[in-house]
Design a protein around this motif. Structure first.
Motif: not given
Lengths: 229, 188
Positions: A92, A85-86, A88-89, A81-82
């Motif tokens: 975005c 995160i970046p 996805a960031a 998952g980690w």
């Protein structure tokens, strides 16, 4: 123990009590039929055990699985998952930037054209040619990949051409000319209409004040002109 | 990885017993380990790796089987009790012919495939992997009572099929070496 109890004892393999065992064995000694049932059942039991003996995995399969295991860290990287995160960031953030500024570098609004040209004007960038040295200015630009420039006349204004160069407004290459009139500098940009995703009315003057400058934009057929004063 | 690989033989063996052939067993094992490696992070309790692998295997097997053919619902053609059948066949022992026990052992795998999966897996783990009822219960995540009843029922179904198969064999008699010559009346 009677025969039916003996059969119950035989049947109840998983829950046999130790004390029942002696009684059952005593009954079997006394009853050949029950003894035979027990022996046949045991024989069937052994046959199942033999028939269902362990089968070893083929060596090739073992090596395939071992290979699979070596590939694991690469595959697992995407499972974390980690890791996402970046990613996805960043996505975005990129989306946000795009939403706020859908086509960076594109001259997609008059306001952006005005701000960019004012910035260039104020930067006093050096010219690539001196007006006294170049006789055919449109040809000079054409040699440098900027499509034929028709220099407009500026009725009522006494502009002296100082020099010129190719300069990028945003991502678009323009023909940039620097004029002088009454001790003031004027920056002039010419670029093809198709480079600007704007619907401008032909020969209509759009005027924008930016800081202490005034930016005039107009379209003449297949050219868009910008004058900063 | 280090957790899962040592259970390769177990996984393959169970796969083989469930599918009945080496090719499907290899595919099933490969698929099980592929999923296991992808989802190894989901395994919270490392000591449950074996059970976890077998759960993956079982789910894959059931999914594959349901596509090919529906699960058997009818398991017993006659409704005879195994012990009654045993008595019936051995009620008047008079044969002396030898029985091909090796042949019957080879038949066990085929007969096992005729049983529903809910009986097959406990039987395989019990006979092939020598698991206790408690271990089977933990492995397939069922109450031990359920495991015991499935094991008992599955065992009797399998033995009945073995008896019938042996009976069908021409001129064969079940284990005549154990046939009693006694004419004593049964009690109870």
């Amino acid at each position: 123990m009677e025969c039916k109890d003996f059969i119950h004892w035989l049947r109840n393999r998983e829950n046999r009590q130790a004390e029942e065992e002696n009684e059952a064995l005593a009954h079997a000694l006394d009853c050949p039929d029950c003894a035979m049932l027990r022996r046949v059942d045991r024989k069937l039991e052994e046959t199942i055990r033999t028939g269902l003996g362990r089968v070893e995995a083929p060596a090739e399969l073992k090596s395939n699985i071992a290979l699979l295991a070596r590939e694991k860290p690469k595959a697992q990287l995407f499972q974390h998952g980690w890791f996402l995160i970046p990613v996805a960031a960043v996505i975005c953030l990129a989306l946000l930037v795009l939403l706020r500024n859908p086509l960076p570098g594109q001259l997609d609004s008059l306001e952006k054209i005005a701000r960019l040209s004012e910035k260039v004007h104020m930067a006093s960038v050096p010219m690539e040619f001196d007006a006294r040295e170049v006789k055919n200015i449109p040809a000079w630009f054409q040699e440098r990949g900027v499509s034929a420039l028709a220099i407009p006349s500026f009725p009522g204004r006494h502009f002296n051409l100082q020099g010129g160069r190719v300069y990028r407004l945003g991502k678009i290459e323009t023909a940039y000319l620097l004029y002088n009139a009454d001790g003031k500098r004027y920056s002039f940009f010419a670029l093809p209409t198709e480079k600007i995703p704007l619907q401008l009315v032909n020969n209509q003057l759009y005027r924008y004040p930016v800081n202490r400058c005034v930016i005039e934009v107009w379209k003449d057929a297949d050219r868009v002109y910008i004058l900063v004063s | 990885m280090r957790l899962a690989y040592p259970h390769l033989s177990l996984v393959f063996n169970v796969a083989f017993r469930l599918t009945g052939n080496c090719y499907d067993a290899e595919d099933l094992t490969q698929e099980t380990f592929t999923i296991a490696y992808q989802k190894i992070r989901q395994l919270r309790e490392k000591e449950k790796c074996r059970a976890w692998l077998l759960t993956i295997l079982r789910n894959l097997y059931l999914r594959g089987r349901s596509k090919k053919q529906p699960e058997l619902l009818e398991v017993d053609e006659s409704g005879d009790d195994y012990w009654l059948l045993l008595e019936k066949y051995f009620g008047a022992p008079s044969h002396d012919e030898l029985v091909d026990e090796v042949g019957l052992a080879e038949e066990v795998q085929k007969l096992l495939l005729d049983l529903p999966e809910k009986y097959r897996l406990p039987l395989v783990l019990y006979y092939s992997e020598e698991f206790s009822c408690q271990q089977i219960a933990e492995t397939i995540d069922l109450p031990i009572g359920t495991v015991m009843s499935r094991l008992g029922r599955g065992r009797e179904l399998l033995k009945k099929k073995m008896l019938r198969r042996q009976r069908q064999a021409e001129g064969a008699v079940i284990f005549p070496a154990f046939a009693s010559k006694s004419g004593k009346k049964r009690t109870g």
